[in-house]
Design an enzyme around this catalytic site. Sequence first.
Site, mmCIF file in Angstrom:
data_model
loop_
_atom_site.group_PDB
_atom_site.id
_atom_site.type_symbol
_atom_site.label_atom_id
_atom_site.label_comp_id
_atom_site.label_asym_id
_atom_site.label_seq_id
_atom_site.Cartn_x
_atom_site.Cartn_y
_atom_site.Cartn_z
ATOM 1 N N LYS A 184 12.448 -3.933 68.009
ATOM 2 C CA LYS A 184 12.641 -3.566 66.169
ATOM 3 C C LYS A 184 13.770 -2.349 66.206
ATOM 4 O O LYS A 184 14.095 -2.246 66.778
ATOM 5 C CB LYS A 184 11.452 -3.921 65.847
ATOM 6 C CG LYS A 184 10.565 -5.164 66.857
ATOM 7 C CD LYS A 184 10.318 -6.310 66.003
ATOM 8 C CE LYS A 184 10.035 -7.215 66.470
ATOM 9 N NZ LYS A 184 8.974 -7.369 66.722
HETATM 10 C C1 LIG Z 1 7.663 -8.466 67.399
HETATM 11 C C2 LIG Z 1 6.772 -9.615 65.991
HETATM 12 C C3 LIG Z 1 5.570 -10.088 66.117
HETATM 13 C C4 LIG Z 1 4.241 -8.789 66.900
HETATM 14 O O1 LIG Z 1 5.080 -7.688 66.987
HETATM 15 P P1 LIG Z 1 4.594 -6.947 68.551
HETATM 16 O O2 LIG Z 1 4.840 -5.781 68.402
HETATM 17 O O3 LIG Z 1 5.184 -7.195 69.492
HETATM 18 O O4 LIG Z 1 3.074 -7.569 68.452
HETATM 19 C C5 LIG Z 1 4.964 -10.683 65.006
HETATM 20 N N1 LIG Z 1 5.273 -10.617 64.942
HETATM 21 C C6 LIG Z 1 6.539 -11.017 64.159
HETATM 22 C C7 LIG Z 1 7.779 -12.025 62.612
HETATM 23 C C8 LIG Z 1 7.937 -10.060 64.904
HETATM 24 O O5 LIG Z 1 9.073 -10.463 65.161
#
Ligand SMILES: *Cc1c(COP(=O)(O)O)cnc(C)c1O
Length: 380
Positions: A184
């Site tokens: 992210k």
């Molecule tokens: C990364 C992501 C998640 C989940 O996040 P985590 O920290 O990996 O649990 C949920 N929704 C979307 C759209 C994502 O890109």
Amino acid sequence: MSEPFIPFVKPEIDEETIAGVADVLRSGWITTGPQNQKFEAALSEFVGGRPVRTFNSGTATLEIGLRIAGVGPGDEVITTPLSWVATSNVVYEVGATPVFADIDPRTRNIDLDRVEASITARTKALIPVFLSGLPIDMDRLYAIASKYRLRVVEDAAQAFGSSWRGKRIGAFGDLVSFSFHPNKNLTSIEGGALVLNNEEEARLAEKYRLQGVTRSGFDGMEVDVLGGKYNLTDVAARVGLGQMPHLERFTARRRALAQRYFDSLRDGAAVRLGVELPVADFENCNWHMFQILLPLDRLTITRGEFMAELKERGIGSGVHYPPIHLFKLYRERGFGPGMFPHAERVGASTLTLPLFTQLSDADVDRVAAAVNEICERRAK
Ligand SMILES: *Cc1c(COP(=O)(O)O)cnc(C)c1O
């Protein structure tokens, strides 16, 4: 291959953060503590003073967001079939039922006309996703939510640093969930944050985060909600804190790289042969990812073979995402092919190209040249 390998994503962690993590490790307090308090304060400031609580993942924040919104058995939650599968798995986790509304093929985000058409007496909440950081029409979203009295849990996992008409995502709206997974735009290794409406919701978030416990005085402890174990370590929080001062630069760099992709792809062979580029939004979008759609019916190779050809040229790529409703778990719950044709087409043809802060302009040119060349060589 003499040129260095370009991965599709790579986090940028500076030396100050690494030293800060070492300090935390030496401090004697490594799990949730002072670093989390600082991280929560920094995040709260970022979203205009709204309460924020950290969690150990962006999946946990979504699930707890639904619980705080009062979503449970018998309720329906409308969301997109084109997302990371966490988005709808959490709906089942809280005992409710996901209802998918197909995407707008241009934005690749949930289509609000279809959301409105999918609302029933059982609909309790909406989970919009801002794919690759591109927000949906937030004014319309909240107009629908208020008209039908629905809660919203924004899955803004990919939208940290994005905005809508000059307002940051997270600074307005209902519950907003961020992820700090290494892929992210801002990372705490693993982690997430939930933006809440008031202190009462924040206290409930704290309970859900740690076994439902409330402490008082030196020895008082009560449990009145069934909570889980979702707290973030101070080591992770220190990584997130160390990233915060760089976010603006991260976002600016990503926007510049995305712009360069447009400049180097727009008039090239790939687009001429039918490759579709994303929406060119340089105002709102934080450019979490850059995805092209391959014209597979006009190529002699599959997407997997396309990715292998990129790899041979030293370039990593990814797929975000296969449509959720076609996974076995979901097919066993009544979903199937043909139900959401736009999500199916985009899911089958989407390809994520490298995009991260330390990517160079020359890297983008190299990736774009490779995409153009493969399309040209593999055209029918
Ligand atoms: C990364 C992501 C998640 C989940 O996040 P985590 O920290 O990996 O649990 C949920 N929704 C979307 C759209 C994502 O890109």
